[in-house]
Design a protein around this motif. Structure first.
Motif, PDB file in Angstrom:
ATOM      1  N   ALA A  98       0.840  -1.200   0.000  1.00 56.81           N
ATOM      2  CA  ALA A  98       0.000   0.000   0.000  1.00 56.81           C
ATOM      3  C   ALA A  98       0.875   1.251   0.000  1.00 56.81           C
ATOM      4  CB  ALA A  98      -0.912  -0.005   1.222  1.00 56.81           C
ATOM      5  N   SER A  99       2.133   1.117   0.471  1.00 59.08           N
ATOM      6  CA  SER A  99       3.067   2.241   0.379  1.00 59.08           C
ATOM      7  C   SER A  99       4.487   1.709   0.488  1.00 59.08           C
ATOM      8  CB  SER A  99       2.804   3.273   1.483  1.00 59.08           C
ATOM      9  OG  SER A  99       3.006   2.702   2.759  1.00 59.08           O
ATOM     10  N   PHE A 100       5.439   2.443  -0.059  1.00 61.06           N
ATOM     11  CA  PHE A 100       6.848   2.044   0.078  1.00 61.06           C
ATOM     12  C   PHE A 100       7.746   3.261   0.103  1.00 61.06           C
ATOM     13  CE2 PHE A 100       8.643   2.150  -4.395  1.00 61.06           C
ATOM     14  CZ  PHE A 100       7.492   2.490  -5.075  1.00 61.06           C
ATOM     15  N   TRP A 101       8.836   3.140   0.861  1.00 61.04           N
ATOM     16  CA  TRP A 101       9.803   4.231   0.975  1.00 61.04           C
ATOM     17  C   TRP A 101      11.165   3.636   1.296  1.00 61.04           C
ATOM     18  CZ3 TRP A 101       6.332   2.663   4.539  1.00 61.04           C
ATOM     19  CH2 TRP A 101       6.765   2.439   5.851  1.00 61.04           C
ATOM     20  N   ILE A 102      12.158   4.524   1.446  1.00 63.99           N
ATOM     21  CA  ILE A 102      13.512   4.034   1.664  1.00 63.99           C
ATOM     22  C   ILE A 102      14.068   4.616   2.950  1.00 63.99           C
ATOM     23  CG2 ILE A 102      15.886   4.162   0.734  1.00 63.99           C
ATOM     24  CD1 ILE A 102      14.291   4.111  -2.051  1.00 63.99           C
ATOM     25  N   GLU A 103      14.660   3.743   3.764  1.00 65.60           N
ATOM     26  CA  GLU A 103      15.325   4.198   5.003  1.00 65.60           C
ATOM     27  C   GLU A 103      16.715   3.598   4.992  1.00 65.60           C
ATOM     28  OE1 GLU A 103      13.239   3.012   8.554  1.00 65.60           O
ATOM     29  OE2 GLU A 103      11.497   4.227   8.006  1.00 65.60           O
ATOM     30  N   GLY A 104      17.717   4.435   4.825  1.00 68.44           N
ATOM     31  CA  GLY A 104      19.091   3.929   4.813  1.00 68.44           C
ATOM     32  C   GLY A 104      19.265   2.868   3.738  1.00 68.44           C
ATOM     33  N   ASP A 105      19.682   1.679   4.167  1.00 66.64           N
ATOM     34  CA  ASP A 105      19.934   0.628   3.175  1.00 66.64           C
ATOM     35  C   ASP A 105      18.759  -0.332   3.057  1.00 66.64           C
ATOM     36  OD1 ASP A 105      20.127  -0.450   5.656  1.00 66.64           O
ATOM     37  OD2 ASP A 105      22.042  -1.486   5.322  1.00 66.64           O
ATOM     38  N   LYS A 106      17.559   0.151   3.463  1.00 68.14           N
ATOM     39  CA  LYS A 106      16.394  -0.727   3.421  1.00 68.14           C
ATOM     40  C   LYS A 106      15.249  -0.146   2.615  1.00 68.14           C
ATOM     41  CE  LYS A 106      17.055  -2.962   7.881  1.00 68.14           C
ATOM     42  NZ  LYS A 106      18.067  -2.050   8.492  1.00 68.14           N
ATOM     43  N   VAL A 107      14.519  -1.049   1.954  1.00 66.11           N
ATOM     44  CA  VAL A 107      13.236  -0.668   1.369  1.00 66.11           C
ATOM     45  C   VAL A 107      12.176  -1.059   2.387  1.00 66.11           C
ATOM     46  CG1 VAL A 107      11.627  -1.000  -0.542  1.00 66.11           C
ATOM     47  CG2 VAL A 107      14.098  -1.114  -0.958  1.00 66.11           C
ATOM     48  N   CYS A 108      11.321  -0.101   2.745  1.00 70.63           N
ATOM     49  CA  CYS A 108      10.294  -0.351   3.753  1.00 70.63           C
ATOM     50  C   CYS A 108       8.932  -0.253   3.080  1.00 70.63           C
ATOM     51  CB  CYS A 108      10.339   0.711   4.848  1.00 70.63           C
ATOM     52  SG  CYS A 108      11.969   0.852   5.594  1.00 70.63           S
TER      53      CYS A 108
END
Ligand SMILES: Cc1cc2nc3c(=O)[nH]c(=O)nc-3n(C[C@H](O)[C@H](O)[C@H](O)COP(=O)(O)OP(=O)(O)OC[C@H]3O[C@@H](n4cnc5c(N)ncnc54)[C@H](O)[C@@H]3O)c2cc1C
Ligand SMILES: Nc1ncnc2c1ncn2[C@@H]1O[C@H](COP(=O)(O)O)[C@@H](O)[C@H]1O
Lengths: 330, 261
Positions: A121-131
């Protein structure tokens, strides 16, 4: 960071809104991370759409043209995407979630050794991770799931597929630099054969694209009920959907089932007519902007998600509603 | 034909649940056979009853999942294989796919079937993952199956219509619950299931074997927490004469939505 790639299969010479939604989001994230936003267009004549994706922010447009890609078989599509990933080396690959994506995402993941995050339903990037946030348990709750980006150079991009209606389509000029990728597929290596494609009734409005959907449930009992559904739909050029009760009974084509087994839709306006609102149905339509429910049972669960709940007999309410809408439209 | 059906035990999605500190709590610990897998078992039973052959089921999960294997045996499957894991936590489709593929690689079968998705995670990945790991032809979202000689004929629900696809065996297929209504086990079936064999294999003994692509059994995705779905608020309920409520809602929709133009 390696490029972000949005994969867009062109089927029946059309490019779906859901693909532009995913592209818009992917471009936004690529800009945020200072990396390239690429698009892979696959189909019989994919170049028809290179201008369109460029105007939605694509920096580079990779084209794979092959009429086999129009054939609804997973092998050529899978091979073509793997070939493109091998030459583009993306770190993230995004897709619109539909049946053709669902058909290949697992295989792509296994072929690449890549993490796959389906139907988010949503996705974003935090550091070296896809969340991501993804609906689970028949869309009763959201799970927060993470996957590690590959070390640069590894051919293991993170794969994400996105539910329709999760993001707005945003126009922005991208470079739109065209690259044609040669794709030689030996038909002799095809292990599946496509015997036939049975299309739902021609000329019906595509539920994935429809601004308005009129969906029928078991409360719609007969031809008169179906006629009322069609008449209401025709006033808005709406798509006609159905609950599982009515696709199972054969009253409507299985391809218009909405819900956990069926399709996820996200129209501006959704009419749920004679539908009780089982969790598996709601899982497919709760992304609609405005929901109108018509049900004679004041305690039907559909009213818990409806913006406007009309309590009463659909055989009385639909004719009145059709008349009122006609009057307003003039 | 020889069918292996992969079945998963899932929490009952109808049981009330709460979220506390990012975790799901269900008062009832009721676990059930994934509905899509029940359809896969049913279809395999129908086809083998008609054409001959046998149906075995494979489940990867903790000890408790034994009861779900019994359920499939009570429906009519002949043998169960339990790839026993410590728990369900930390697993994802990739780790299960690795286990299932590693086990099945050494076996003979004609059709390896799956549910199209697990009801608890709605991932829909495992079937195609295993097909790829074993390099077998596959298709997903089957709503009908038939056997013709050594081919499986799959009617697949696609985006715009249905596709009829012939797969040479051995092959992989994932099943929609739209293909049938799974049988309810009879008392005789339930009694009989207790005498049917269940082979227990420790999952740890299958770990680490690297398959073609580098899947090793490690989960590739990590669920960190759960949260409530942002709820839609129940809106206005309009009751009364049909004409009156139709007039009200038509007016509201023409003012509040852009779909009348
Ligand atoms: C794994 C799984 C997946 C599923 N996937 C889906 C899916 O994708 N989509 C889906 O829809 N379902 C799905 N289901 C089925 C779902 O659980 C329900 O059984 C189904 O949605 C019920 O359809 P319905 O609301 O039309 O019928 P019912 O539940 O029978 O409801 C009919 C409603 O019509 C109302 N009604 C009757 N007559 C009138 C009248 N004259 N005027 C006004 N109202 C009237 C009744 O009050 C009632 O609320 C799934 C189930 C499972 C187990
Ligand atoms: N632990 C498991 N054991 C056996 N089969 C499984 C397991 N997990 C998933 N499957 C199969 O894979 C299908 C899809 O699961 P998923 O990819 O998790 O949505 C299920 O319907 C099952 O057929």
């Amino acid at each position: 960071m390696n490029p972000f790639l949005t994969v867009i299969p062109v089927q029946n010479q059309s490019l779906k809104r859901a693909s532009l939604e995913v592209l818009s989001r992917t471009v936004e994230l690529a800009n945020e991370k200072g990396t390239t936003a690429d698009v892979l267009l696959l189909g019989a004549q994919p170049e028809t759409f290179s201008q369109l994706v460029a105007s939605h922010g694509a920096d580079r447009v990779f084209l794979v043209g092959n009429s086999l890609l129009n054939q609804h078989l997973n092998t050529p599509l899978l091979k073509a995407i793997l070939m493109a990933i091998d030459s583009i080396h993306p770190s993230l690959v995004s897709f619109a979630s539909n049946e053709s994506t669902k058909d290949i995402l697992g295989a792509l993941s296994a072929a690449l050794g890549s993490p796959a995050l389906p139907d988010v339903a949503s996705f974003w990037i935090e550091g070296d991770k896809v969340c991501v946030k993804r609906p689970v348990m028949a869309a009763k709750i959201l799970a927060n799931v993470k996957a590690l980006f590959p070390n640069s150079g590894q051919k293991k991009p993170v794969l994400v597929s996105v539910r329709s209606g999760s993001y707005e389509v945003v126009e922005r000029a991208g470079r739109g630099e065209k690259n044609v990728l040669e794709f030689a597929f030996d038909e002799g290596t095809l292990r599946q054969t496509l015997r036939e494609v049975v299309k739902a009734t021609a000329g019906t409005v595509d539920l994935a694209e429809a601004e308005v959907i009129v969906a029928a449930g078991r409360g719609v009992k007969d031809d008169e009920g179906k006629r009322l559904i069609s008449e209401l739909a025709s006033l808005f050029n709406a798509g006609i959907g159905a609950s599982r009760a009515l696709t199972e009974s054969g009253a409507y084509d299985p391809s218009v089932q909405i819900g956990q087994t069926g399709k996820v839709v996200s129209p501006q306006l959704y009419f749920a007519v004679g539908i009780s609102g089982a969790i598996q149905h709601v899982a497919g339509m709760s992304n609609s902007k405005v929901i109108v429910a018509i049900n004679k049972d004041p305690d039907a669960p559909i009213f818990e998600v409806a913006d406007y709940g009309l309590v009463g007999d659909l055989y009385q309410i639909l004719p009145a509603l059709i008349q009122e809408i006609k009057a307003i439209k003039g | 034909m020889k069918f292996f059906v992969c079945i998963k035990q899932v929490p009952d999605v109808y049981a009330p649940l709460q979220i506390r500190d990012g975790e799901i709590h269900q008062d009832s610990d009721r676990q059930v056979l994934n509905a899509y897998d029940a359809s896969a078992v049913e279809e395999a039973l129908v086809l083998t009853e008609k054409h001959g052959g046998r149906v075995d089921v494979i489940l990867a999960g903790p000890e408790k999942a034994h009861e779900t294997i019994r359920k499939a045996l009570a429906m009519g499957a002949e043998e169960g294989i339990h790839l026993q894991t410590e728990s369900t936590s930390g697993q994802d489709s990739a780790s299960y796919a690795h286990l299932l593929a590693t086990f099945v690689k050494e076996k003979e079968f004609d059709v390896l079937s799956f549910g199209k998705q697990a009801q608890d995670t709605d991932s829909g990945l495992t079937g195609a993952m295993v097909a790829q790991l074993l390099d077998l032809p596959y298709t997903t979202n089957a709503v009908g199956l038939a056997i013709e000689g050594d081919h499986l004929i799959v009617t697949r629900q696609g985006d715009i219509g249905q596709e009829i696809i012939a797969l040479p065996t051995p092959c992989v297929v994932t099943c929609s619950n739209d293909m049938n209504d799974p049988r309810i086990p009879t008392l005789k079936g339930i009694m009989g299931s207790k005498r049917k064999p269940v082979e227990v294999v420790q999952a740890s003994s299958l770990h680490g074997t690297s398959l073609a692509s580098g899947f090793t059994g490690e989960a590739l995705t990590h669920t960190t927490s759960f949260e409530s779905m942002p709820a839609r608020k129940a809106g206005e309920k309009l009751q009364g004469e049909a004409d009156e409520i139709a007039r009200q809602v038509a007016k509201i929709l023409s003012e509040k939505t852009g779909v009348f133009s």
